[in-house]
Design an enzyme around this catalytic site. Structure first.
Site, PDB file in Angstrom:
ATOM      1  N   ASP A   1       1.029  -1.020  -0.240  1.00  0.00           N
ATOM      2  CA  ASP A   1      -0.025  -0.055   0.386  1.00  0.00           C
ATOM      3  C   ASP A   1       0.979   1.390   0.089  1.00  0.00           C
ATOM      4  O   ASP A   1      -0.011   1.998  -0.584  1.00  0.00           O
ATOM      5  CB  ASP A   1      -0.500  -0.337   1.176  1.00  0.00           C
ATOM      6  CG  ASP A   1      -2.251  -0.727   1.304  1.00  0.00           C
ATOM      7  OD1 ASP A   1      -1.514  -1.702   0.070  1.00  0.00           O
ATOM      8  OD2 ASP A   1      -3.098  -1.150   1.998  1.00  0.00           O
TER       9      ASP A   1
ATOM     10  N   ASP B   1       0.258   4.146  -2.272  1.00  0.00           N
ATOM     11  CA  ASP B   1       1.160   5.713  -2.127  1.00  0.00           C
ATOM     12  C   ASP B   1       1.615   6.319  -2.386  1.00  0.00           C
ATOM     13  O   ASP B   1       1.920   7.909  -3.249  1.00  0.00           O
ATOM     14  CB  ASP B   1       0.636   5.448  -0.477  1.00  0.00           C
ATOM     15  CG  ASP B   1      -0.481   4.790   0.207  1.00  0.00           C
ATOM     16  OD1 ASP B   1      -2.038   5.480  -1.476  1.00  0.00           O
ATOM     17  OD2 ASP B   1      -0.941   5.290   1.476  1.00  0.00           O
TER      18      ASP B   1
ATOM     19  N   LYS C   1     -10.001   5.553  11.252  1.00  0.00           N
ATOM     20  CA  LYS C   1      -9.718   5.425  10.057  1.00  0.00           C
ATOM     21  C   LYS C   1      -9.417   3.774   9.391  1.00  0.00           C
ATOM     22  O   LYS C   1      -8.502   3.780   9.380  1.00  0.00           O
ATOM     23  CB  LYS C   1      -8.779   5.713   9.768  1.00  0.00           C
ATOM     24  CG  LYS C   1      -9.100   5.848   7.504  1.00  0.00           C
ATOM     25  CD  LYS C   1      -8.083   7.078   7.038  1.00  0.00           C
ATOM     26  CE  LYS C   1      -8.607   6.667   5.261  1.00  0.00           C
ATOM     27  NZ  LYS C   1      -7.816   5.699   4.609  1.00  0.00           N
TER      28      LYS C   1
ATOM     29  N   ARG D   1     -18.243   2.074  -3.260  1.00  0.00           N
ATOM     30  CA  ARG D   1     -18.041   3.135  -3.843  1.00  0.00           C
ATOM     31  C   ARG D   1     -17.823   3.353  -5.529  1.00  0.00           C
ATOM     32  O   ARG D   1     -17.643   4.419  -6.213  1.00  0.00           O
ATOM     33  CB  ARG D   1     -16.298   3.368  -2.840  1.00  0.00           C
ATOM     34  CG  ARG D   1     -16.056   4.747  -3.641  1.00  0.00           C
ATOM     35  CD  ARG D   1     -15.365   5.546  -2.661  1.00  0.00           C
ATOM     36  NE  ARG D   1     -13.467   5.042  -3.020  1.00  0.00           N
ATOM     37  CZ  ARG D   1     -12.525   5.859  -2.365  1.00  0.00           C
ATOM     38  NH1 ARG D   1     -12.903   6.732  -2.032  1.00  0.00           N
ATOM     39  NH2 ARG D   1     -11.748   5.209  -2.597  1.00  0.00           N
TER      40      ARG D   1
ATOM     41  N   CYS E   1      20.266 -26.896  23.301  1.00  0.00           N
ATOM     42  CA  CYS E   1      19.194 -26.243  21.647  1.00  0.00           C
ATOM     43  C   CYS E   1      17.835 -26.536  22.088  1.00  0.00           C
ATOM     44  O   CYS E   1      17.420 -27.865  22.578  1.00  0.00           O
ATOM     45  CB  CYS E   1      19.474 -27.439  20.838  1.00  0.00           C
ATOM     46  SG  CYS E   1      19.039 -27.457  18.733  1.00  0.00           S
TER      47      CYS E   1
ATOM     48  N   CYS F   1      17.216 -30.397  19.519  1.00  0.00           N
ATOM     49  CA  CYS F   1      17.426 -31.922  20.427  1.00  0.00           C
ATOM     50  C   CYS F   1      18.366 -31.772  21.475  1.00  0.00           C
ATOM     51  O   CYS F   1      18.151 -32.250  22.006  1.00  0.00           O
ATOM     52  CB  CYS F   1      18.063 -31.997  18.832  1.00  0.00           C
ATOM     53  SG  CYS F   1      19.747 -31.082  18.808  1.00  0.00           S
TER      54      CYS F   1
HETATM   55  S1  IVH Z   1     -15.245  10.164   6.211  1.00  0.00           S
HETATM   56  C1  IVH Z   1     -15.817  12.185   2.001  1.00  0.00           C
HETATM   57  N1  IVH Z   1     -15.340   8.666   7.690  1.00  0.00           N
HETATM   58  O1  IVH Z   1     -11.292   6.120   3.819  1.00  0.00           O
HETATM   59  C2  IVH Z   1     -15.130  11.204   2.837  1.00  0.00           C
HETATM   60  N2  IVH Z   1     -14.249   7.751   5.672  1.00  0.00           N
HETATM   61  O2  IVH Z   1      -9.681   7.849   2.123  1.00  0.00           O
HETATM   62  C3  IVH Z   1     -15.883  10.657   2.890  1.00  0.00           C
HETATM   63  N3  IVH Z   1     -12.586   5.771   5.956  1.00  0.00           N
HETATM   64  O3  IVH Z   1     -13.517   6.034   1.161  1.00  0.00           O
HETATM   65  C4  IVH Z   1     -15.387   9.254   4.130  1.00  0.00           C
HETATM   66  N4  IVH Z   1     -12.846   5.347   7.940  1.00  0.00           N
HETATM   67  O4  IVH Z   1     -13.066   3.884   3.072  1.00  0.00           O
HETATM   68  C5  IVH Z   1     -14.768   8.747   6.740  1.00  0.00           C
HETATM   69  N5  IVH Z   1     -14.478   7.493   9.668  1.00  0.00           N
HETATM   70  C6  IVH Z   1     -14.663   7.450   8.350  1.00  0.00           C
HETATM   71  C7  IVH Z   1     -13.654   7.149   7.557  1.00  0.00           C
HETATM   72  C8  IVH Z   1     -13.181   6.618   6.437  1.00  0.00           C
HETATM   73  C9  IVH Z   1     -12.401   4.699   7.652  1.00  0.00           C
HETATM   74  C10 IVH Z   1     -12.201   5.460   4.869  1.00  0.00           C
HETATM   75  C11 IVH Z   1     -13.096   5.344   3.576  1.00  0.00           C
HETATM   76  C12 IVH Z   1     -13.031   6.063   2.840  1.00  0.00           C
HETATM   77  C13 IVH Z   1     -11.624   6.521   3.035  1.00  0.00           C
HETATM   78  C14 IVH Z   1     -11.296   7.452   2.589  1.00  0.00           C
END
Ligand code: IVH
Length: 670
Positions: free
Chosen positions: A34, A38, A117, A138, A401, A404
């Protein structure tokens, strides 16, 4: 860089970005981490920022997520599902807040809804007249996939809302994720929990989705028929009262330094959660202010994701296990609470050796910071002693060990005049189970015998089933039995048979290397093969102190000679070599006949003009001569270059050995 070159570079990055999008979102099989992904994204964004002429409709500045898959019906989101901008440092947060103050021309402070998050995938649920009518992924942010039936399998998603203050129509958004515990059960199939959730959610058959338990936590809304919510924090509470699961760690904070403090603490305790969190989301709590702030092209101005480090993370040591390697080295490994570091789930970290454990005083139960960077094995960088429990005990490294029960030792290194940091099992043969397995794995490896149908995992399995105990057992496998094992079809058994048969013909250097003798790596094996020429000569080294002859070869030192002696002193090792000699066809080294220097040995001292030592050596060998590394009666010529070692010259003179200048040696050659 010229404009054309910049454009070319940009296009190649976009191409790579699209490829990785497809691998990630469509195939659920990413080939980069990831954080590498990024990084690729931010390189593209930076190029665009620097060179305004760059523009591509597939750029991450235009695309959110990835285009929906062909296997599902499409759904146009009433309100786009956007992503969040990222913050990594306090500086980024200060900038974020400053922009808000400027945009709103605000003088007074405001509050933030702080939410973990969760690292899953977002989904949108539309409820009409209290009933779930459809669930959508999404997708690319504008158009998603209809995955209602799959979402309905998630127990956290209410199919009907009983409350009477629930809006007539509302779209609830949240995160679909898999727990760490459930991920561990299927970790062979997916890179991380997020891929697992995505893979499961986008199965064509909802019964497949059901097999992997998914969770859902709600955090916001999209379209709603009665938009009279005032604060995000209140909305989160409402969600809860309607029957949705929300995060119990959601918080209300009001200043950057409290956000930073909360973030630091959360980063240190996130290993305790049963789901992956890759940062915190900070949202302006006042929904009126949110409305005024609005959105940029792909993210809201009122929220930001404060990410956790992609290189290190805190976690807890559950146990310290001692692994025994091929050469008997005991390596302590910390088994830790699984933690996602930059997209890779880490549950083991090397502790290197006994000294490292003592130096850092690492104990079972400790909270430690683990670093994972590039291909380096994850390792502990520090112990958080403040989080240590009072009854914690110093870790005692085993003196026997663990495989053994033999004594273990730390060898004294005569060069450094110190004891080794590594403790070793003293077993030299195959009597130590763990050493034996590792030696068999080494035997089959690419640079050794090279049996590609027989991987390390298969060796372990065959060992457990008692199919193999010694390397030669590989050539006496019962294929009938193997074909009745789980996961072994006709084709794989016949592939195995083929690659085992194929491995029987082997060069002498590879054979010597395959024995896994300590200190005899591939280069040393080549030197020994060059010297011994035939497998019989090699085997004869085991007799009558013949090994000492090797001391005179360039590249072989006392350490290697000692190790070979130890190897040949062990009866099982000798049996293994004998048995393998009868099974394998070890190709002899070609003995060049009639070369100018046949039966002649040379040694160099001092710097040669216009020619490297390696080239000089190969010239001698091409002409059937040999190189020795010490002056003895066996030496025929000592070739001296600039600033020779006087002692060697003197010794040669004393023994009556012919001394040549570089020029005289050339004359002899031509
Ligand atoms: S708000 C317009 N709240 O993060 C913003 N997102 O990069 C709407 N995510 O697609 C997202 N926890 O998959 C929001 N408490 C939270 C979140 C959250 C995880 C993820 C979600 C979103 C991504 C944004």
């Amino acid at each position: 860089m010229k404009k054309d070159e910049i454009k070319k570079e940009y296009r190649s990055k976009i191409k790579s970005y699209l490829k990785h999008n497809q691998l990630y979102y469509e195939n659920n099989k990413p080939s980069i981490t990831d954080s590498e992904y990024d990084k690729l994204k931010s390189v593209i964004l930076e190029l665009e920022k620097k060179y305004k002429f760059l523009n591509d409709e597939n750029s991450p500045s235009k695309l959110v997520g990835y285009k929906p898959s062909k296997s599902f019906d499409k759904y146009k989101h009433k309100i786009p599902m956007l992503s969040l901008s990222n913050a990594f440092h306090e500086e980024d947060l200060k900038n974020f807040e400053k922009k808000i103050f400027n945009f709103l021309n605000l003088k007074t402070k405001f509050e933030y809804s702080v939410e973990p998050k969760i690292d899953g995938i977002s989904a949108s649920l539309t409820y009409k007249n209290n009933k779930l009518i459809h669930g959508v992924s999404r997708g690319d942010g504008k158009i998603g996939e209809i995955i209602t039936e799959n979402l309905k399998t998630i127990k956290d998603i209410p199919l009907e809302i009983k409350s009477n203050n629930f809006p007539d129509e509302i779209e609830i958004r949240g995160e679909v994720f898999i727990s760490k515990k459930d991920f561990l059960k299927i970790k062979e199939k997916f890179a991380n929990p997020r891929n697992a959730a995505s893979g499961s959610l986008r199965q064509k058959d909802p019964n497949e989705t059901k097999k992997i338990p998914l969770n859902f936590m709600a955090y916001t809304y999209g379209y709603t028929s009665n938009d009279d919510f005032k604060y995000q924090s209140n909305f989160l509470r409402k969600l809860n009262s309607w029957g949705f699961r929300t995060n119990k760690d959601n918080k209300l904070l009001n200043a950057i330094d409290s956000l930073v403090k909360f973030h630091k603490n959360f980063e240190e305790i996130r290993f305790d959660l049963d789901y992956d969190v890759d940062g915190l989301v900070y949202k302006v709590n006042d929904l009126n202010l949110q409305k005024r702030l609005g959105f940029t092209s792909n993210a809201p101005r009122w929220a930001i994701a404060h990410k956790f480090s992609a290189h290190s993370a805190s976690t807890k040591i559950i146990n310290i296990e001692i692994q025994v390697g091929r050469t008997g080295a005991l390596t302590p490994v910390a088994k830790v609470r699984p933690i996602n570091i930059g997209g890779v789930v880490v549950s083991n970290a090397t502790l290197h050796n006994e000294d490292e454990i003592n130096r850092k005083d690492i104990r079972i139960g400790d909270v430690v910071k683990i670093e994972r960077a590039g291909d380096v094995i994850p390792h502990v960088i520090e112990v958080d002693k403040l989080k240590r429990e009072i009854n914690s005990k110093k870790f005692k490294f085993p003196s026997k060990c663990p495989s053994c029960g033999s004594n273990t030792i730390k060898e004294f290194n005569f060069i450094t005049k110190k004891y080794d940091a590594v403790r070793r099992c003293t077993n030299e043969g195959f009597a130590c189970e763990k050493i034996a397995i590792e030696r068999i794995k080494h035997f089959i490896s690419k640079d050794a015998i090279n049996i590609d149908g027989l991987g390390k995992k298969v060796v372990e399995k065959f060992w457990d089933l008692k199919f193999i105990k010694l390397p030669q057992d590989i050539y006496n496998l019962n294929y009938q039995k193997i074909s009745s094992l789980d996961g072994w079809g006709m084709q794989s058994v016949s592939n195995l048979k083929f690659s085992i048969e194929n491995s029987k013909e082997v060069t002498l250097d590879k054979f010597i290397f395959s024995l896994g003798i300590r200190h005899i790596g591939i280069e040393n094996a080549k030197i020994i093969a060059d010297f011994t020429k035939t497998i019989n000569n090699f085997f004869n080294l085991s007799k009558n102190n013949k090994i000492n002859e090797l001391t005179h070869i360039d590249g072989i030192g006392e350490t290697q000679v000692k190790s070979l002696k130890n190897f040949f002193q062990n009866k099982v090792n000798i049996k293994v070599v004998e048995k393998l000699m009868s099974i394998l066809k070890v190709k002899n080294k070609e003995i060049k006949k009639g070369g100018k220097f046949r039966n002649r040995s040379f040694m160099f001292t001092g710097k040669l003009q216009n020619i490297s030592r390696a080239e000089a050596k190969s010239l001698i060998e091409e002409n059937s001569g040999s190189i020795v590394s010490s002056v003895s009666k066996k030496l025929d010529y000592l070739v001296i270059g600039e600033k020779p070692t006087n002692r060697k010259v003197q010794q040669a003179k004393n023994l009556g050995i012919k001394i040549l200048s570089q020029k005289e040696w050339y004359d002899l050659l031509n």
